[in-house]
Design a protein around this motif. Sequence first.
Motif, short mmCIF file in Angstrom:
data_model
loop_
_atom_site.label_atom_id
_atom_site.label_comp_id
_atom_site.label_asym_id
_atom_site.label_seq_id
_atom_site.Cartn_x
_atom_site.Cartn_y
_atom_site.Cartn_z
N UNK A 346 4.36 104.00 63.87
CA UNK A 346 3.20 104.21 62.99
C UNK A 346 2.85 105.69 63.00
N UNK A 347 2.22 106.14 61.93
CA UNK A 347 1.88 107.56 61.85
C UNK A 347 0.84 107.92 62.91
N UNK A 348 -0.05 107.00 63.24
CA UNK A 348 -1.03 107.26 64.29
C UNK A 348 -0.37 107.46 65.64
N UNK A 349 0.62 106.62 65.95
CA UNK A 349 1.36 106.78 67.20
C UNK A 349 2.10 108.11 67.23
N UNK A 350 2.67 108.50 66.08
CA UNK A 350 3.36 109.78 65.99
C UNK A 350 2.39 110.93 66.28
N UNK A 351 1.19 110.88 65.70
CA UNK A 351 0.21 111.94 65.93
C UNK A 351 -0.12 112.06 67.42
N UNK A 352 -0.33 110.92 68.06
CA UNK A 352 -0.67 110.95 69.49
C UNK A 352 0.46 111.55 70.32
N UNK A 353 1.70 111.15 70.03
CA UNK A 353 2.84 111.64 70.80
C UNK A 353 3.08 113.13 70.56
N UNK A 354 2.93 113.56 69.32
CA UNK A 354 3.09 114.99 69.03
C UNK A 354 2.02 115.80 69.74
N UNK A 355 0.79 115.31 69.73
CA UNK A 355 -0.30 116.01 70.41
C UNK A 355 -0.02 116.14 71.91
N UNK A 356 0.48 115.05 72.53
CA UNK A 356 0.79 115.10 73.97
C UNK A 356 1.95 116.07 74.24
N UNK A 357 2.91 116.11 73.32
CA UNK A 357 4.04 117.04 73.49
C UNK A 357 3.56 118.48 73.52
N UNK A 358 2.72 118.85 72.57
CA UNK A 358 2.24 120.23 72.53
C UNK A 358 1.31 120.54 73.70
N UNK A 359 0.62 119.53 74.20
CA UNK A 359 -0.22 119.75 75.38
C UNK A 359 0.65 120.01 76.61
N UNK A 360 1.77 119.30 76.71
CA UNK A 360 2.69 119.55 77.83
C UNK A 360 3.25 120.97 77.77
N UNK A 361 3.47 121.50 76.57
CA UNK A 361 4.06 122.83 76.41
C UNK A 361 3.04 123.94 76.61
N UNK A 362 1.77 123.64 76.57
CA UNK A 362 0.75 124.69 76.58
C UNK A 362 0.80 125.48 77.87
N UNK A 363 0.93 126.80 77.75
CA UNK A 363 1.03 127.68 78.92
C UNK A 363 0.48 129.05 78.54
N UNK A 364 0.01 129.79 79.52
CA UNK A 364 -0.57 131.10 79.26
C UNK A 364 0.43 132.01 78.54
N UNK A 365 -0.06 132.74 77.54
CA UNK A 365 0.85 133.61 76.80
C UNK A 365 0.08 134.83 76.30
#
Length: 582
Positions: A346-365
């Motif tokens: 579902x598109x809602x599930x995709x949004x949640x997974x994409x959001x978690x992916x980018x949160x995992x990648x978040x690092x000081x820059x």
Amino acid sequence: MMLQALVRYYEQLLDDDEVDIARPGWCAQRIGFWLEVSEDGRLVNIIPSDEKRGTMRQVPEQVKRSSGVAANVLCDTSSYLLGIDTKGKPERARRCFEAAKRRNLDFLASVESRAAHAVKAFFQTWDPEQAPDNLAIARMGDALLKGAFLVFRFEGRDVLDDIGIREAWNSQYHTFSDAEEGVCLITGERLPIARLHPAIKGVYGAQTMGASLVSFNERSYESYGHDKEQGLNAPVSEYAAFAYATALNYLLSAPNHHVRFGDTTIVYWCERHDRTCCSMMSLFLGAMQGGSNDVKEDPDRVLDAMLSAISKGHAVADVDTDARFYILGLAPNAARLSVRFFHTSTFGSLLDNVSRHYECLRIRHAPFEKEHLTPYHLLNEVENPNSKNKSVSPVLVSGLMRAIVLGSPYPEALYQNALLRTWATQDDDERFLKKVTRGRAAIIKAYLMRNRSKEVSVELDGKRNDTPYVLGRLFAVFEAIQDSASPGLGSTVKNRFFNSASTTPASVFPAVIKNGQNHLAKLQRDNLGLSVVYSRLLDDLFADIEEFPKRLTREEQGAFILGYYHQHRRRFESTGTASTKE
């Protein structure tokens, strides 16, 4: 399921007034020239397309030619419509024209419009041997010999726009098929079965004329014990084959419906609110060149606002989050296409997974760096910059897309390659190469969080006291001391010792410490205040180290690199100096 989803999408496009999609029996083709004919069938002019590559328009469905002679209706090359020899084979050109003449006269026999009569008169009176003497052909020169497609014009209008001709083709096109009937695996209905499926165009690395998604051309691939050849092995109706191919070709031509990573071309679509959902997906994948609603905004800012809204549970657009979203990865394989992956959710599930992916990648820059690392950036981080033929592993592409879309673990190869590329790279100011980059650090952080369930902070964590992380910080401090005391050295402590320090600390840290103490002594003479700051920081870090491990595990090597990266970034905070403030 994949072909069924594409057929449904084709029927969805038919109901979309904003999309110009080919109806059954029609297809899109680039037209290079228009043949202007008079009422009595004379060729009076040849009009070239205004566009260099030709003008796209809907034409009667084309035959699939690999060899031999097979004519199309009212749209073909100069060999078929004019009998011009383009390959040094005049006899073949004559056969091509005769085939086109028969097929077009058969089709137009019952059509009574003036445009139809003009085209019939052309085929009945045209003599290919007189083509070189025709003034209109002479004016075009060699341009007609390059394989461009031609269509007819009559009294300033395309013949294919004639209502009588269009209605005749819509009612007759299926009668040109001699396919045997069977139960279609896609629709479940008894329909004529496609022996050959339409070509798919636009997949990177595949043949420019198109490649097949479904095909059989050897006895070894056919059903054992059954006299079934080619497409009859997996019965797909001519309608379903046309529908899925048309939908896929549309996706491969629409800017916000596809993106390429390495040799994999990824297409995506949604069953509702397709344009909005796919524009958002293009932002997630780094494929969109501009902002939404035709406003040229910075894609990174738009993506940041969307991810912020998703993380807070706010709606990001007027879309149905329960709608099914589909992602298909295709790669070339000789004259065919390989399906690398097919994911749906579902598109809602995709949004949640994409959001978690980018949160995992978040690092000081750094402030000048983009806020978010797209999949393209991640894959680029693990490529060899010195390779002449850069090619991302298909395993990485498939695994990374699965992790983003489904929320599954990241591919082990992505983490391993991030480590290997870190060790293989030496800092090079002239080529702007860096050993420990923000992208590689982000990959390591995301992997440790999702695959190893580790708590990893976005920036420097002064309270974290596990040995690998502290060793990475310690190494970064010794590098900073050397750089402050003796700037511009050709051989730095990082280039000499980093790889060994991150894998076998006990073997190299004594040399690193001795070298660092020498530089610290020099710094005391040149900048006493800065040397005191570094001395206090070293004391704090040494307090958390009981002994130097002989060897670090792969997981611990990642922690070392993160510690180094965090400490290195802290060095370039707004104060521009080393700091013990945590």
